[in-house]
Write a protein that holds these residues in place. Structure first.
Motif, mmCIF file in Angstrom:
data_model
loop_
_atom_site.group_PDB
_atom_site.id
_atom_site.type_symbol
_atom_site.label_atom_id
_atom_site.label_comp_id
_atom_site.label_asym_id
_atom_site.label_seq_id
_atom_site.Cartn_x
_atom_site.Cartn_y
_atom_site.Cartn_z
ATOM 1 N N LYS A 273 32.880 25.898 23.881
ATOM 2 C CA LYS A 273 33.608 27.031 23.286
ATOM 3 C C LYS A 273 32.929 28.352 23.614
ATOM 4 N N ILE A 274 31.612 28.410 23.396
ATOM 5 C CA ILE A 274 30.925 29.685 23.609
ATOM 6 C C ILE A 274 30.865 30.023 25.100
ATOM 7 N N MET A 275 30.707 29.017 25.948
ATOM 8 C CA MET A 275 30.650 29.278 27.390
ATOM 9 C C MET A 275 32.010 29.756 27.906
ATOM 10 N N LEU A 276 33.082 29.139 27.416
ATOM 11 C CA LEU A 276 34.416 29.543 27.867
ATOM 12 C C LEU A 276 34.730 30.965 27.420
ATOM 13 N N THR A 277 34.428 31.274 26.162
ATOM 14 C CA THR A 277 34.661 32.634 25.670
ATOM 15 C C THR A 277 33.820 33.640 26.439
ATOM 16 N N HIS A 278 32.581 33.274 26.716
ATOM 17 C CA HIS A 278 31.668 34.165 27.441
ATOM 18 C C HIS A 278 32.280 34.577 28.780
ATOM 19 N N LYS A 279 32.752 33.590 29.539
ATOM 20 C CA LYS A 279 33.276 33.931 30.863
ATOM 21 C C LYS A 279 34.620 34.641 30.773
ATOM 22 N N MET A 280 35.440 34.306 29.793
ATOM 23 C CA MET A 280 36.675 35.062 29.597
ATOM 24 C C MET A 280 36.377 36.536 29.318
ATOM 25 N N ASP A 281 35.420 36.772 28.422
ATOM 26 C CA ASP A 281 35.068 38.149 28.059
ATOM 27 C C ASP A 281 34.535 38.914 29.257
ATOM 28 N N MET A 282 33.660 38.271 30.041
ATOM 29 C CA MET A 282 33.056 38.989 31.152
ATOM 30 C C MET A 282 34.041 39.211 32.292
ATOM 31 N N PHE A 283 34.963 38.277 32.495
ATOM 32 C CA PHE A 283 36.001 38.530 33.494
ATOM 33 C C PHE A 283 36.974 39.594 33.001
ATOM 34 N N ALA A 284 37.251 39.616 31.698
ATOM 35 C CA ALA A 284 38.099 40.680 31.151
ATOM 36 C C ALA A 284 37.433 42.040 31.361
ATOM 37 N N MET A 285 36.114 42.097 31.189
ATOM 38 C CA MET A 285 35.388 43.339 31.455
ATOM 39 C C MET A 285 35.457 43.693 32.933
ATOM 40 N N ARG A 286 35.545 42.683 33.791
ATOM 41 C CA ARG A 286 35.674 42.933 35.229
ATOM 42 C C ARG A 286 36.966 43.682 35.547
ATOM 43 N N VAL A 287 38.020 43.423 34.781
ATOM 44 C CA VAL A 287 39.271 44.168 34.974
ATOM 45 C C VAL A 287 38.996 45.666 34.803
ATOM 46 N N ARG A 288 38.169 45.996 33.808
ATOM 47 C CA ARG A 288 37.844 47.407 33.568
ATOM 48 C C ARG A 288 36.995 47.970 34.703
ATOM 49 N N TYR A 290 36.850 46.968 37.773
ATOM 50 C CA TYR A 290 37.701 47.101 38.954
ATOM 51 C C TYR A 290 38.646 48.291 38.803
ATOM 52 N N GLY A 291 39.140 48.505 37.591
ATOM 53 C CA GLY A 291 39.994 49.669 37.350
ATOM 54 C C GLY A 291 39.248 50.967 37.583
ATOM 55 N N ASN A 292 37.989 51.023 37.123
ATOM 56 C CA ASN A 292 37.168 52.212 37.382
ATOM 57 C C ASN A 292 36.972 52.414 38.877
ATOM 58 N N PHE A 296 38.305 55.595 41.566
ATOM 59 C CA PHE A 296 37.418 56.416 42.391
ATOM 60 C C PHE A 296 37.502 56.072 43.881
ATOM 61 N N SER A 297 38.477 55.245 44.241
ATOM 62 C CA SER A 297 38.613 54.850 45.647
ATOM 63 C C SER A 297 39.716 55.667 46.311
ATOM 64 N N ALA A 298 39.313 56.596 47.156
ATOM 65 C CA ALA A 298 40.295 57.420 47.862
ATOM 66 C C ALA A 298 40.843 56.710 49.097
ATOM 67 N N ARG A 299 40.036 55.848 49.708
ATOM 68 C CA ARG A 299 40.497 55.115 50.884
ATOM 69 C C ARG A 299 41.490 54.038 50.469
ATOM 70 N N HIS A 300 42.624 53.984 51.152
ATOM 71 C CA HIS A 300 43.696 53.074 50.761
ATOM 72 C C HIS A 300 43.290 51.608 50.799
ATOM 73 N N PHE A 306 40.726 46.509 45.266
ATOM 74 C CA PHE A 306 40.466 46.438 43.829
ATOM 75 C C PHE A 306 41.749 46.152 43.040
ATOM 76 N N ALA A 307 42.881 46.678 43.499
ATOM 77 C CA ALA A 307 44.154 46.385 42.832
ATOM 78 C C ALA A 307 44.460 44.884 42.907
ATOM 79 N N ARG A 308 44.179 44.281 44.048
ATOM 80 C CA ARG A 308 44.400 42.840 44.210
ATOM 81 C C ARG A 308 43.457 42.047 43.312
ATOM 82 N N PHE A 309 42.215 42.492 43.205
ATOM 83 C CA PHE A 309 41.243 41.808 42.351
ATOM 84 C C PHE A 309 41.681 41.847 40.881
#
Length: 345
Positions: A273-288, A290-292, A296-300, A306-309
């Motif tokens: 349970k704790i391991m699954l939640t841990h990775k869900m939380d950290m991948f959810a943070m990865r969305v943020r 990647y959004g950041n 800041f990415s001017a090159r298409h 990052f949009a694909r990720f």
């Protein structure tokens, strides 16, 4: 500003007749959940650490997690709000053998501190009540201090991998051609400093995440949870490789994988349970993150990467949430009133 003491002795200022807002409840709830998880992880790390300096910084991190959970529990109790269950002694096996090397603990703390700084930094301007705003200011201050201590220790031990260097410009210039934004064809410009910053940050995140997933794959008990971690490792490694190639194409240094810092133990120190939640939380943070990076990415081509990720990681997090729900492990965050239910009958 006066800092809050621990939860049992917290000096809660402000008018307690003011109800907590949805933003305050949500951020307090998330802070409790994340730090109750951190307490389990850090207590296990402290059972399996040899280096005295690393032990000290792990103790600092544990004291912070203890302080944050106690303070949130105190605020919720005063408000008559139920304290979340979070994660408890049942979710950690302190007798389990070592799963990670001492060095890895520093990379892990840096990884989780970045997530905490993001959560607390967003919280501060949204908090209305003085006591809650001061609490999150304190959270931010202590987490920044912790990550600085981690970086200092990495540097002292010769383990700090720095972002790549670029030439110092000899003059100020302005963009003159639209091709500055191109990235797929023709005369593609070099990566600019902000693009490099966010590419490097996400390479570092993926390297740390991949090592965590290697350990979790070995330790998970349920097959469906183990398979989820294997898929996460494949995603992290693929995205690490794509971003690393972007850097190497520009003759820029990258960040190394950390998988060698995982032992061969298959005895789980944590509940599935704790391991699954841990990775869900950290991948959810990865969305943020990647959004950041996307912002800041001017090159298409970089922006498209990052949009694909974001889509790929978002789907992975959703699948993890579905698994958590199926297993009865997902504690529900506080939510708005269901008016449709209230008006029935």
């Amino acid at each position: 500003m006066q800092k809050l003491e621990d939860g049992n002795k917290s000096q809660i200022d402000g008018n307690m007749s003011n109800k907590l807002t949805s933003a305050e409840i949500g951020k307090l709830w998330a802070t409790y959940m994340g730090n109750s998880m951190a307490r389990c992880v850090l207590r296990y790390f402290l059972q399996n650490v040899d280096d005295a300096d690393i032990r000290n910084v792990l103790n600092e991190a544990l004291q912070i997690a203890d302080r944050f959970t106690r303070t949130v529990a105190d605020i919720f109790t005063r408000e008559g709000h139920p304290v979340p269950i979070g994660y408890t002694e049942d979710d950690v096996n302190l007798e389990a053998p070592r799963l990670f090397a001492d060095e890895f603990y520093l990379h892990y703390l840096k990884y989780t501190c970045k997530a905490g700084i993001s959560i607390y930094g967003i919280a501060v301007p949204l908090m209305s009540r003085q006591d809650v705003r001061e609490f999150f200011t304190d959270c931010l201050t202590l987490t920044v201090k912790l990550v600085n201590d981690v970086n200092d220790l990495l540097d002292m031990k010769g383990l700090l991998v720095k972002p790549p260097y670029i030439p110092v410009p000899d003059r100020i210039d302005f963009v003159k051609k639209q091709r500055y934004l191109d990235g797929f064809f023709g005369d593609v410009r070099p990566l600019q400093s902000l693009e490099i910053t966010h590419i490097y940050d996400n390479i570092q995140n993926n390297a740390t995440s991949c090592a965590v997933l290697v350990g979790f794959c070995q330790a998970a008990k349920l097959e469906q949870v183990r398979n989820y971690f294997k898929r996460g490792k494949e995603i992290a490694l693929k995205e690490y490789d794509i971003l690393t190639r972007l850097m190497h194409k520009e003759d820029l240094s990258s960040y190394p994988l950390l998988n060698h810092l995982v032992t061969d133990s298959t005895i789980s120190p944590f509940s599935d349970k704790i391991m699954l939640t841990h990775k869900m939380d950290m991948f959810a943070m990865r969305v943020r993150t990647y959004g950041n990076a996307l912002a800041f990415s001017a090159r298409h081509d970089v922006a498209a990467t990052f949009a694909r990720f974001i889509v790929e990681v978002g789907n992975y997090v959703e699948d993890g949430a579905n698994t958590m729900i199926d297993l009865g492990w997902m504690e529900q965050p506080p939510q708005a009133a269901d008016r449709n239910t209230l008006t029935k009958g």
